[in-house]
Design a protein around this motif. Structure first.
Motif, short mmCIF file in Angstrom:
data_model
loop_
_atom_site.label_atom_id
_atom_site.label_comp_id
_atom_site.label_asym_id
_atom_site.label_seq_id
_atom_site.Cartn_x
_atom_site.Cartn_y
_atom_site.Cartn_z
N LEU A 301 41.91 28.40 44.47
CA LEU A 301 41.43 29.29 43.42
C LEU A 301 42.55 29.58 42.42
O LEU A 301 43.67 29.91 42.80
N ARG A 302 42.22 29.46 41.14
CA ARG A 302 43.14 29.89 40.10
C ARG A 302 42.79 31.33 39.72
O ARG A 302 41.63 31.64 39.46
N VAL A 303 43.82 32.17 39.70
CA VAL A 303 43.60 33.56 39.32
C VAL A 303 44.65 33.99 38.30
O VAL A 303 45.78 33.49 38.30
N GLU A 304 44.27 34.91 37.45
CA GLU A 304 45.20 35.49 36.48
C GLU A 304 45.51 36.91 36.92
O GLU A 304 44.60 37.74 37.05
N ILE A 305 46.80 37.16 37.16
CA ILE A 305 47.26 38.48 37.58
C ILE A 305 48.39 38.89 36.65
O ILE A 305 49.39 38.19 36.51
N ASP A 306 48.21 40.02 35.98
CA ASP A 306 49.22 40.52 35.04
C ASP A 306 49.62 39.47 34.02
O ASP A 306 50.80 39.30 33.68
N GLY A 307 48.61 38.73 33.53
CA GLY A 307 48.87 37.75 32.49
C GLY A 307 49.44 36.43 32.98
O GLY A 307 49.64 35.50 32.19
N GLU A 308 49.64 36.30 34.27
CA GLU A 308 50.21 35.07 34.85
C GLU A 308 49.16 34.38 35.71
O GLU A 308 48.49 35.03 36.52
N THR A 309 48.99 33.06 35.52
CA THR A 309 48.02 32.30 36.31
C THR A 309 48.68 31.80 37.59
O THR A 309 49.75 31.19 37.56
N ARG A 310 48.03 32.04 38.71
CA ARG A 310 48.54 31.63 40.03
C ARG A 310 47.47 30.83 40.74
O ARG A 310 46.28 30.91 40.42
N THR A 311 47.90 30.09 41.75
CA THR A 311 46.98 29.31 42.56
C THR A 311 46.96 29.88 43.97
O THR A 311 48.01 30.07 44.58
N VAL A 312 45.77 30.14 44.48
CA VAL A 312 45.61 30.79 45.78
C VAL A 312 44.89 29.83 46.72
O VAL A 312 43.80 29.34 46.42
N HIS A 313 45.50 29.54 47.87
CA HIS A 313 44.89 28.62 48.84
C HIS A 313 44.18 29.34 49.98
O HIS A 313 43.30 28.77 50.62
N GLY A 314 44.59 30.55 50.27
CA GLY A 314 43.99 31.29 51.37
C GLY A 314 43.48 32.65 50.93
O GLY A 314 43.81 33.13 49.83
N GLY A 315 42.68 33.29 51.76
CA GLY A 315 42.13 34.59 51.43
C GLY A 315 40.71 34.49 50.93
O GLY A 315 40.01 33.49 51.14
N GLU A 316 40.25 35.53 50.25
CA GLU A 316 38.89 35.56 49.72
C GLU A 316 38.85 36.54 48.56
O GLU A 316 39.81 37.29 48.32
N VAL A 317 37.75 36.51 47.83
CA VAL A 317 37.62 37.41 46.68
C VAL A 317 36.32 38.17 46.78
O VAL A 317 35.35 37.73 47.40
N SER A 318 36.29 39.33 46.14
CA SER A 318 35.05 40.06 45.94
C SER A 318 34.92 40.30 44.43
O SER A 318 35.91 40.55 43.73
#
Length: 322
Positions: A301-318
């Motif tokens: 998953l690609r996510v944007e946190i505080d203006g920075e894009t990161r890639t997340v391999h584990g966990g989950e989202v709501s």
């Protein structure tokens, strides 16, 4: 279940009509008094039987029981079918088959799981005859590292099977493994692995779908949920649905074995409910607000946190309400 008599009792009551204690006692070869005790035991499988003096016993609504011979025909020799009316977990059964060296693919399904599992150790509510519980055991080459995006590809396959079986249904996918309809959870995918880190891998793709579940059976669910009975005008039979989902998963695994996640990336994006939406990311370091920005080529998953894009391999989202 304690004995085949319990299954016989359920089959007698599955039509949703009243059956007298004498009729049920004759079918099971036990006394009317013993019938009452046996009826009370069905509660442990999520079945509550109504009792009315002078009429007998009935289920509040008919059960759509699985038809194993019809499932065998639907699979058309593409996989071996393992069916037990009640089991602990179809994923656990599939992993046991993998450990025994059983040839693949194998489709494992049941009417009821006594210890159904979801992601991150959660329990999966599995009342008798109410939902779909199916696992596919399949062998893949390339080791664990070649399996990125598999749960997303499985979600695409299940959503496609649902769309074909119930054309008025509009399911969406929430990374990494949830199927939603109108913001409520319809089902999920649980991937489990056995085998060699860098060699042959026995993959178990488990799918649970809510089909016809009442509020009492869903009492332990701690999130918004929906079932096919509520979500579409004419739900398919559970037998049809198991066959459709199993074949869709086998087709997906055949393609995944050859081409990986790449062929499924665009279909996933078309069903992605999180893309460009505010989400709460739940990972090992805790929960953080973010904006989802789609998925990477390996299904991360690609996510944007505080203006920075990161890639997340584990966990989950709501999903967060704006």
């Amino acid at each position: 279940m304690e004995s085949n008599a319990d299954l016989t009792l359920i089959r007698c009551l599955a039509d949703g009509r009243f059956h007298s204690g004498a009729e049920l006692g004759e079918a099971l070869g036990i006394s009317r008094a013993a019938i009452w005790k046996r009826v009370q035991r069905l509660d442990q499988w999520g079945l509550v039987v109504e009792s009315v003096r002078g009429k007998g016993y009935r289920l509040p609504r008919p059960l759509d029981l699985l038809d194993p011979p019809a499932l065998e025909r639907a699979l058309a020799g593409r996989a071996t079918l393992q069916f037990e009316p009640v089991t602990t977990s179809t994923n656990a059964d599939a992993l046991a088959l993998a450990a025994s060296g059983a040839p693949t693919p194998v489709v494992v399904t049941t009417e009821c799981q006594s210890a159904g599992r979801g992601r991150r150790g959660r329990a999966w509510q599995s009342p008798f005859g109410a939902n779909l519980y199916v696992s596919v055991l399949y062998e893949l080459a390339g080791g664990f590292s070649a399996l990125g995006g598999l749960s997303l590809a499985a979600g695409v396959a299940v959503a496609g099977a649902l769309g074909r079986a119930a054309p008025d249904l509009r399911p969406g996918l929430k990374w990494p493994n949830d199927l939603l309809v109108d913001g409520a959870k319809l089902g999920g995918v649980l991937i489990e692995l056995a085998g060699e880190m860098d060699g042959r891998v026995q993959v178990v793709v488990g799918v649970g779908l809510n089909v016809a579940m009442n509020d009492r059976q869903a009492g332990a669910i701690d999130q918004s949920w929906i079932d096919l009975q509520r979500a579409c005008a004419t739900p398919p039979s559970r037998t049809t649905l198991v066959g459709s989902v199993a074949l869709a998963l086998i087709d997906m695994l055949d393609r995944f074995a050859a081409d990986g996640f790449a062929p499924f990336m665009a279909p996933f994006e078309a069903l992605d409910l999180c893309r460009d939406q505010p989400v709460m990311l739940h990972a090992a370091e805790g929960a953080r607000p973010a904006v989802a920005r789609g998925v990477a080529e390996d299904g991360a998953l690609r996510v944007e946190i505080d203006g920075e894009t990161r890639t997340v391999h584990g966990g989950e989202v709501s999903l967060r309400l704006q």
